[in-house]
Write a protein that holds these residues in place. Sequence first.
Motif, PDB file in Angstrom:
ATOM      1  N   ALA A  29       0.531  -0.971  -0.210  1.00 20.42           N
ATOM      2  CA  ALA A  29       0.137  -0.255  -0.561  1.00 20.42           C
ATOM      3  C   ALA A  29       1.041   1.460  -0.296  1.00 20.42           C
ATOM      4  O   ALA A  29       0.495   2.075  -0.696  1.00 20.42           O
ATOM      5  N   THR A  30       1.560   1.552   0.534  1.00 20.87           N
ATOM      6  CA  THR A  30       2.379   2.452   0.800  1.00 20.87           C
ATOM      7  C   THR A  30       3.725   2.542   0.090  1.00 20.87           C
ATOM      8  O   THR A  30       3.845   4.152  -0.992  1.00 20.87           O
ATOM      9  N   GLY A  31       4.060   1.749  -1.025  1.00 21.68           N
ATOM     10  CA  GLY A  31       4.709   1.713  -1.862  1.00 21.68           C
ATOM     11  C   GLY A  31       3.986   2.449  -3.460  1.00 21.68           C
ATOM     12  O   GLY A  31       4.879   2.225  -4.156  1.00 21.68           O
ATOM     13  N   CYS A  32       2.648   1.986  -3.327  1.00 17.85           N
ATOM     14  CA  CYS A  32       2.384   2.904  -4.146  1.00 17.85           C
ATOM     15  C   CYS A  32       1.374   3.915  -3.741  1.00 17.85           C
ATOM     16  O   CYS A  32      -0.108   5.048  -4.067  1.00 17.85           O
ATOM     17  N   GLY A  33       1.652   5.077  -2.729  1.00 17.28           N
ATOM     18  CA  GLY A  33       0.916   5.927  -2.027  1.00 17.28           C
ATOM     19  C   GLY A  33      -0.068   5.426  -1.220  1.00 17.28           C
ATOM     20  O   GLY A  33      -1.331   6.899  -1.051  1.00 17.28           O
ATOM     21  N   ARG A  34      -0.664   4.768  -1.342  1.00 22.65           N
ATOM     22  CA  ARG A  34      -1.928   4.598  -0.158  1.00 22.65           C
ATOM     23  C   ARG A  34      -1.859   4.586   1.531  1.00 22.65           C
ATOM     24  O   ARG A  34      -0.664   3.639   1.637  1.00 22.65           O
ATOM     25  N   ASP A  35      -3.082   4.589   1.735  1.00 24.98           N
ATOM     26  CA  ASP A  35      -2.652   4.500   2.996  1.00 24.98           C
ATOM     27  C   ASP A  35      -2.704   2.879   3.988  1.00 24.98           C
ATOM     28  O   ASP A  35      -3.362   2.374   2.871  1.00 24.98           O
ATOM     29  N   PRO A  36      -1.798   2.164   4.376  1.00 19.87           N
ATOM     30  CA  PRO A  36      -1.933   0.678   4.752  1.00 19.87           C
ATOM     31  C   PRO A  36      -3.587   0.505   5.253  1.00 19.87           C
ATOM     32  O   PRO A  36      -4.034  -0.970   5.152  1.00 19.87           O
ATOM     33  N   LYS A  37      -3.956   1.430   5.717  1.00 20.55           N
ATOM     34  CA  LYS A  37      -5.242   1.074   6.485  1.00 20.55           C
ATOM     35  C   LYS A  37      -6.724   1.036   5.605  1.00 20.55           C
ATOM     36  O   LYS A  37      -7.665   0.640   6.019  1.00 20.55           O
ATOM     37  N   SER A  38      -6.544   1.180   4.399  1.00 25.61           N
ATOM     38  CA  SER A  38      -7.576   1.606   3.178  1.00 25.61           C
ATOM     39  C   SER A  38      -6.974   0.113   2.828  1.00 25.61           C
ATOM     40  O   SER A  38      -7.945  -0.556   2.021  1.00 25.61           O
ATOM     41  N   VAL A  39      -6.880  -1.212   3.268  1.00 25.58           N
ATOM     42  CA  VAL A  39      -6.794  -2.766   2.184  1.00 25.58           C
ATOM     43  C   VAL A  39      -6.857  -3.358   3.667  1.00 25.58           C
ATOM     44  O   VAL A  39      -6.054  -3.231   4.677  1.00 25.58           O
ATOM     45  N   ARG A  40      -7.462  -4.187   4.152  1.00 32.85           N
ATOM     46  CA  ARG A  40      -8.135  -4.914   5.348  1.00 32.85           C
ATOM     47  C   ARG A  40      -7.794  -6.332   4.385  1.00 32.85           C
ATOM     48  O   ARG A  40      -8.265  -6.805   3.366  1.00 32.85           O
ATOM     49  N   LEU A  41      -7.368  -7.690   5.749  1.00 32.11           N
ATOM     50  CA  LEU A  41      -7.066  -8.782   5.057  1.00 32.11           C
ATOM     51  C   LEU A  41      -7.832  -9.697   5.562  1.00 32.11           C
ATOM     52  O   LEU A  41      -8.596  -9.953   6.714  1.00 32.11           O
ATOM     53  N   VAL A  42      -8.645  -9.977   4.668  1.00 29.18           N
ATOM     54  CA  VAL A  42      -9.398 -11.508   5.029  1.00 29.18           C
ATOM     55  C   VAL A  42      -8.883 -12.807   5.200  1.00 29.18           C
ATOM     56  O   VAL A  42      -8.169 -13.238   4.001  1.00 29.18           O
ATOM     57  N   THR A  43      -8.374 -13.224   6.271  1.00 27.47           N
ATOM     58  CA  THR A  43      -7.692 -14.401   6.000  1.00 27.47           C
ATOM     59  C   THR A  43      -8.734 -15.557   6.218  1.00 27.47           C
ATOM     60  O   THR A  43      -9.962 -16.188   6.914  1.00 27.47           O
ATOM     61  N   VAL A  44      -8.281 -16.277   5.101  1.00 23.78           N
ATOM     62  CA  VAL A  44      -9.228 -17.412   4.587  1.00 23.78           C
ATOM     63  C   VAL A  44      -8.741 -19.297   5.302  1.00 23.78           C
ATOM     64  O   VAL A  44      -7.999 -18.641   5.094  1.00 23.78           O
ATOM     65  N   SER A  45      -9.986 -19.123   5.649  1.00 24.16           N
ATOM     66  CA  SER A  45      -9.892 -20.439   6.763  1.00 24.16           C
ATOM     67  C   SER A  45     -10.537 -21.029   6.545  1.00 24.16           C
ATOM     68  O   SER A  45     -10.907 -22.355   6.846  1.00 24.16           O
ATOM     69  N   LYS A  46     -11.278 -21.610   5.135  1.00 24.02           N
ATOM     70  CA  LYS A  46     -11.781 -22.418   3.851  1.00 24.02           C
ATOM     71  C   LYS A  46     -10.757 -24.330   4.620  1.00 24.02           C
ATOM     72  O   LYS A  46     -10.007 -23.538   4.307  1.00 24.02           O
ATOM     73  N   THR A  47     -11.594 -24.711   5.196  1.00 22.29           N
ATOM     74  CA  THR A  47     -10.725 -26.146   5.717  1.00 22.29           C
ATOM     75  C   THR A  47     -10.387 -26.586   6.355  1.00 22.29           C
ATOM     76  O   THR A  47      -9.667 -27.619   7.114  1.00 22.29           O
ATOM     77  N   VAL A  48     -10.262 -25.635   7.448  1.00 23.17           N
ATOM     78  CA  VAL A  48      -9.235 -24.998   8.315  1.00 23.17           C
ATOM     79  C   VAL A  48      -9.716 -25.477   9.583  1.00 23.17           C
ATOM     80  O   VAL A  48     -11.031 -25.204   9.938  1.00 23.17           O
ATOM     81  N   ASP A  49      -9.179 -26.293  10.201  1.00 22.22           N
ATOM     82  CA  ASP A  49     -10.615 -26.805  11.295  1.00 22.22           C
ATOM     83  C   ASP A  49     -10.501 -25.303  12.698  1.00 22.22           C
ATOM     84  O   ASP A  49      -9.553 -24.508  12.525  1.00 22.22           O
TER      85      ASP A  49
END
Length: 227
Positions: A16-36
């Motif tokens: 994000a910062t590398g292309c001039g964006r606010d890091p807070k503007s990107v959120r992580l979705v932790t993909v938990s399919k198949t994980v118990d």
Amino acid sequence: MKKILEDINRRIADAATGCGRDPKSVRLVTVSKTVDAQRVAKAIDAGATILGENYIQEARDKFNALVDRPVKWHFIGHLQSNKAKYAVRMFDLIHSVDSLKLAIALDKAAQKNGKCQDILIQVNISGEESKSGTTEDDAMHLIEAAGRLEHVRVRGLMTMPPYYDEPELARPYFRRLAALGQRIAGQHLPGVAMEELSMGMTGDFEVAIEEGATLVRIGTAIFGPRQ
Ligand SMILES: *Cc1c(COP(=O)(O)O)cnc(C)c1O
């Protein structure tokens, strides 16, 4: 697990910062399919704040096991209209709405639950037969119609590009989704807010962030390869 999540979050922030964006503007979705549920609980303890699930039945089991955990649940898989009522009970955001029939089913279920359901419209930018999603041409019409439903709110777009070993090759698809989002935002449709672009997975999320992703959906880099 804590170290892995820290690393991913650092890579997200750097992209994000590398292309001039606010890091807070990107959120992580932790993909938990198949994980118990036990491993998912560890990911929550380690800082995961949004979980992405693909299958309703599997998600229900985990949702019930982890119901008092401070985490949001997003649905990212293909959703059948007859499962809308379960989806509405669990998910804060449904990334994968690709038909008016499904949007109407979600609207009805949300009304019953006294809820306004946030959704994204999944667009099949590549046109691959194997992928779900509305076509780029149909997206505007679907979004306009979904926006008129009282109990769903369109929050943005989602896509899955074809699979490539080389992440640069996915860039044109991300760029086209972002451009489509801008065209739709320019229409100022009622009930539609083009705030989110859900795009980018383990192999290509940095490129997706450079093209405007606000939600990146990452599984393998966090939990390892799936069976
Ligand atoms: C499984 C899945 C992901 C995560 O993919 P990884 O390559 O494991 O990061 C993201 N989005 C969707 C829609 C998925 O089904």
